[in-house]
Design an enzyme around this catalytic site. Structure first.
Site, PDB file in Angstrom:
ATOM      1  N   LYS A  65       0.811  -1.221   0.000  1.00 14.96           N
ATOM      2  CA  LYS A  65       0.000   0.000   0.000  1.00 14.96           C
ATOM      3  C   LYS A  65       0.843   1.269   0.000  1.00 14.96           C
ATOM      4  O   LYS A  65       0.415   2.321  -0.444  1.00 14.96           O
ATOM      5  CB  LYS A  65      -0.972   0.009   1.177  1.00 14.96           C
ATOM      6  CG  LYS A  65      -0.385   0.437   2.523  1.00 14.96           C
ATOM      7  CD  LYS A  65      -1.521   0.727   3.518  1.00 14.96           C
ATOM      8  CE  LYS A  65      -1.048   1.236   4.867  1.00 14.96           C
ATOM      9  NZ  LYS A  65      -0.289   0.263   5.657  1.00 14.96           N
ATOM     10  N   HIS A 194       1.676  -4.080  14.735  1.00 18.67           N
ATOM     11  CA  HIS A 194       2.214  -2.913  14.028  1.00 18.67           C
ATOM     12  C   HIS A 194       2.232  -1.781  15.046  1.00 18.67           C
ATOM     13  O   HIS A 194       1.182  -1.361  15.522  1.00 18.67           O
ATOM     14  CB  HIS A 194       1.337  -2.553  12.830  1.00 18.67           C
ATOM     15  CG  HIS A 194       1.991  -1.586  11.871  1.00 18.67           C
ATOM     16  ND1 HIS A 194       2.555  -0.398  12.292  1.00 18.67           N
ATOM     17  CD2 HIS A 194       2.182  -1.631  10.529  1.00 18.67           C
ATOM     18  CE1 HIS A 194       3.071   0.236  11.242  1.00 18.67           C
ATOM     19  NE2 HIS A 194       2.865  -0.488  10.165  1.00 18.67           N
ATOM     20  N   GLU A 268       6.927  -6.071   8.056  1.00 17.77           N
ATOM     21  CA  GLU A 268       6.155  -5.501   6.935  1.00 17.77           C
ATOM     22  C   GLU A 268       6.555  -4.052   6.692  1.00 17.77           C
ATOM     23  O   GLU A 268       5.720  -3.147   6.777  1.00 17.77           O
ATOM     24  CB  GLU A 268       4.653  -5.582   7.244  1.00 17.77           C
ATOM     25  CG  GLU A 268       4.124  -6.984   7.481  1.00 17.77           C
ATOM     26  CD  GLU A 268       2.768  -6.983   8.190  1.00 17.77           C
ATOM     27  OE1 GLU A 268       2.292  -5.904   8.594  1.00 17.77           O
ATOM     28  OE2 GLU A 268       2.184  -8.069   8.350  1.00 17.77           O
ATOM     29  N   TYR A 317      -2.874  12.910   4.924  1.00 17.84           N
ATOM     30  CA  TYR A 317      -3.150  11.544   5.366  1.00 17.84           C
ATOM     31  C   TYR A 317      -1.987  10.923   6.125  1.00 17.84           C
ATOM     32  O   TYR A 317      -2.183  10.083   6.980  1.00 17.84           O
ATOM     33  CB  TYR A 317      -3.463  10.655   4.158  1.00 17.84           C
ATOM     34  CG  TYR A 317      -4.678  11.090   3.406  1.00 17.84           C
ATOM     35  CD1 TYR A 317      -5.883  11.322   4.089  1.00 17.84           C
ATOM     36  CD2 TYR A 317      -4.652  11.274   2.041  1.00 17.84           C
ATOM     37  CE1 TYR A 317      -7.010  11.730   3.394  1.00 17.84           C
ATOM     38  CE2 TYR A 317      -5.777  11.679   1.339  1.00 17.84           C
ATOM     39  CZ  TYR A 317      -6.949  11.907   2.027  1.00 17.84           C
ATOM     40  OH  TYR A 317      -8.058  12.311   1.354  1.00 17.84           O
ATOM     41  N   ASP A 318      -0.771  11.307   5.738  1.00 21.08           N
ATOM     42  CA  ASP A 318       0.385  10.645   6.341  1.00 21.08           C
ATOM     43  C   ASP A 318       1.096  11.579   7.323  1.00 21.08           C
ATOM     44  O   ASP A 318       2.157  11.253   7.838  1.00 21.08           O
ATOM     45  CB  ASP A 318       1.336  10.195   5.216  1.00 21.08           C
ATOM     46  CG  ASP A 318       2.420   9.265   5.716  1.00 21.08           C
ATOM     47  OD1 ASP A 318       2.131   8.457   6.629  1.00 21.08           O
ATOM     48  OD2 ASP A 318       3.563   9.352   5.231  1.00 21.08           O
ATOM     49  N   ASP A 346      -8.808  24.959  -3.879  1.00 21.90           N
ATOM     50  CA  ASP A 346      -9.199  24.716  -2.497  1.00 21.90           C
ATOM     51  C   ASP A 346      -8.213  25.393  -1.544  1.00 21.90           C
ATOM     52  O   ASP A 346      -7.001  25.231  -1.683  1.00 21.90           O
ATOM     53  CB  ASP A 346      -9.221  23.204  -2.248  1.00 21.90           C
ATOM     54  CG  ASP A 346      -9.772  22.860  -0.879  1.00 21.90           C
ATOM     55  OD1 ASP A 346      -9.941  23.780  -0.045  1.00 21.90           O
ATOM     56  OD2 ASP A 346     -10.033  21.680  -0.638  1.00 21.90           O
TER      57      ASP A 346
HETATM   58  C1  LIG Z   1       0.687   0.276   6.402  1.00 25.43           C
HETATM   59  C2  LIG Z   1       1.084  -1.029   6.944  1.00 25.43           C
HETATM   60  C3  LIG Z   1       2.440  -1.405   6.954  1.00 25.43           C
HETATM   61  C4  LIG Z   1       3.560  -0.498   6.529  1.00 25.43           C
HETATM   62  O1  LIG Z   1       3.893   0.398   7.526  1.00 25.43           O
HETATM   63  P1  LIG Z   1       5.176   1.341   7.414  1.00 25.43           P
HETATM   64  O2  LIG Z   1       5.075   2.178   8.624  1.00 25.43           O
HETATM   65  O3  LIG Z   1       5.085   2.108   6.148  1.00 25.43           O
HETATM   66  O4  LIG Z   1       6.378   0.482   7.460  1.00 25.43           O
HETATM   67  C5  LIG Z   1       2.736  -2.669   7.431  1.00 25.43           C
HETATM   68  N1  LIG Z   1       1.779  -3.526   7.844  1.00 25.43           N
HETATM   69  C6  LIG Z   1       0.484  -3.194   7.848  1.00 25.43           C
HETATM   70  C7  LIG Z   1      -0.514  -4.194   8.304  1.00 25.43           C
HETATM   71  C8  LIG Z   1       0.090  -1.946   7.410  1.00 25.43           C
HETATM   72  O5  LIG Z   1      -1.208  -1.612   7.441  1.00 25.43           O
END
Ligand SMILES: *Cc1c(COP(=O)(O)O)cnc(C)c1O
Length: 462
Positions: A65, A194, A268, A317-318, A346
């Site tokens: 993503k 996470h 991840e 968003y980030d 906008d």
């Molecule tokens: C978004 C996401 C990530 C990636 O997170 P980063 O902070 O970019 O490393 C990993 N695992 C899950 C389940 C996520 O939703």
């Protein structure tokens, strides 16, 4: 003549070129007006090398993503990482690259039924859960799935916290959920968490790994033998950041709580792999001077051709803070209080609220580094301003490394001191004469041992 979009081509740079010289060539070509990215594949390869040297026990499963561009996914496929996918479409995209389904974790604890069916049909068996209804869904749709329980453990300080949406409490909820899974006859193989994206509290990894150990023990009491620990994302990826501190904490926590090599450890990372690989360059198309009561300029407003509806959605968003750098050094006798705005109508479309800049003119370029994470996949062409095109570059060494393992043909490559033959992303590109390609291209495997050693990824996947 052949039509090839610029983002399908990788431009090979010689020793005299780099990302900034490419940016200057494109910006100063006289025909470029739109904002554009330069993506350096070498940066991604170097990140992988860093990961492997800092956390050799932890296999990275890149979070798609974060940036799902083909260039990124192809390079990571070649390097042998796994992938964290959150949907049917992401799984499909990764499988289409020839990735084995066992290199994918379906890491969305709340999955639409049709996506679970798709995972079942394609053999993507590893998936996360954090609630009971998900267990019933999986029981019905994919009873043989390998489940991973996602627990909650939040960093006190993170750019994007995730815990309020996902993750069960490891003490009060996990035991009950595991009992339920046992009752349903489901196969649970491990624990994930996470800590939050853009984690600014490295010590939280120790706490989370300790919490995962407790859940492993609960599993054991229920008759499960977990063998997968997934430490999620949260690793920084901007230029000048390092994962050394997190890595030290992770490695020592693994030694303490998971000394047995029979437990496979994955992560991840998203941001880590792509943030610094992408540099965005925008053009100033309007300037407004705000004049004070004393009749002198007190503030300058610059309007550029990418904004929060495009690449800079990451500001909303980030929660990113972006840093503007004028492309060309300006004779800075005086700095002005300045703000930078996106192109849409906008009022929300503001890129930088307040920064000191030398005086800039219409047509000048502003460069933003670290724009690879959570930008492109979200960008929209709202108000008729197109999403910035990407020019992909790699230096010669990186190209030598990748050419044998990427599913690319000769026409994907251009060898040049600078990509002057880039037609800037909107028109046809002339076919490159093969004679322009470096001679090594025609000697399959030449130097490859040396180059493969350079990254040291041979133990992974492939
Ligand atoms: C978004 C996401 C990530 C990636 O997170 P980063 O902070 O970019 O490393 C990993 N695992 C899950 C389940 C996520 O939703």
């Amino acid at each position: 003549m052949k039509f090839i979009t610029s983002d399908k081509r990788v431009h090979i740079l010689d020793a005299h070129s780099n990302v900034w010289s490419v940016i200057m060539d494109i910006a100063d070509s006289g025909v470029q007006e739109e904002a554009f990215y330069v993506c350096d594949l070498g940066d991604i390869v170097r990140k992988h090398k860093t990961w492997k040297s800092f956390m050799p026990r932890v296999q990275p499963f890149y979070a798609v993503k974060c940036n799902d561009s083909l260039a990124v996914l192809e390079v990571l496929t070649a390097l042998g990482t796994g992938f964290d996918c959150a949907s049917k479409a992401e799984i499909n995209k990764v499988l289409a690259l020839g990735v084995n389904p066992n290199r994918i974790i379906f890491a969305n604890p709340a999955k639409p039924s049709s996506h679970i069916r798709y995972a079942c049909a394609t053999g993507v068996s590893t998936m996360t859960f954090d609630n009971e209804t998900e267990l019933h869904k999986v029981k019905n749709l994919y009873p043989d799935a390998d489940l991973v329980i996602r627990i909650r453990c939040d960093a006190a300080d993170a750019q994007c916290p995730l815990g309020m949406k996902f993750g069960c409490d490891p003490v009060t909820e996990a035991p009950r959920l595991l009992e339920k899974a046992r009752e349903l006859g489901l196969n649970v193989i491990g624990v994930s968490f996470h800590v939050g994206s853009g984690c600014r509290e490295p010590a939280v990894f120790e706490k989370a790994i300790a919490a995962a150990r407790v859940v492993f023990n609960v599993g054991l009491e229920l008759g499960y033998t977990f063998d997968l620990l997934d430490i999620g994302g949260g690793f920084p990826g901007d230029r000048g950041t390092s994962i050394d501190e997190i890595a030290e904490i992770v490695n020592s926590a693994l030694d303490t709580y998971f000394p047995s090599p029979s437990v496979r450890v994955i992560a991840e990372p998203g941001r880590f792999y792509v943030s610094s690989a992408y540099t965005l360059t925008c053009n100033i198309h309007s300037v407004r001077d705000v004049i004070g009561d004393d009749e002198t300029t007190r503030h300058k407003m610059y309007y550029i051709n990418d904004g929060v509806y495009g690449s800079f959605n990451c500001i909303l968003y980030d929660h990113q803070r972006v840093v503007p750098q004028p492309l060309h050094e300006l004779p800075a006798t005086k700095y002005y209080s300045s703000s930078i705005w996106g192109p849409t109508c906008d009022g929300l479309d503001q890129v930088v609220e307040e920064v000191l800049l030398p005086e800039m003119q219409i047509g000048d370029w502003i460069v933003f580094e670290n724009m690879g994470a959570y930008t492109l996949p979200v960008a929209s062409p709202f108000n008729g301003f197109p999403v910035a095109k990407v020019h992909v570059v790699a230096d010669e060494n990186i190209w030598l490394l990748l050419k044998d393992i990427l599913p690319l043909t000769e026409e994907h490559f251009v060898m040049n001191r600078a990509p002057t033959n880039l037609k800037l992303g909107f028109e046809d590109v002339e076919r490159v004469a093969v004679s322009k390609l470096p001679i090594r291209m025609h000697v399959p495997g030449a130097n490859s041992e040396h180059v493969l050693e350079y990254v040291g990824f041979l133990q992974d996947g492939n």
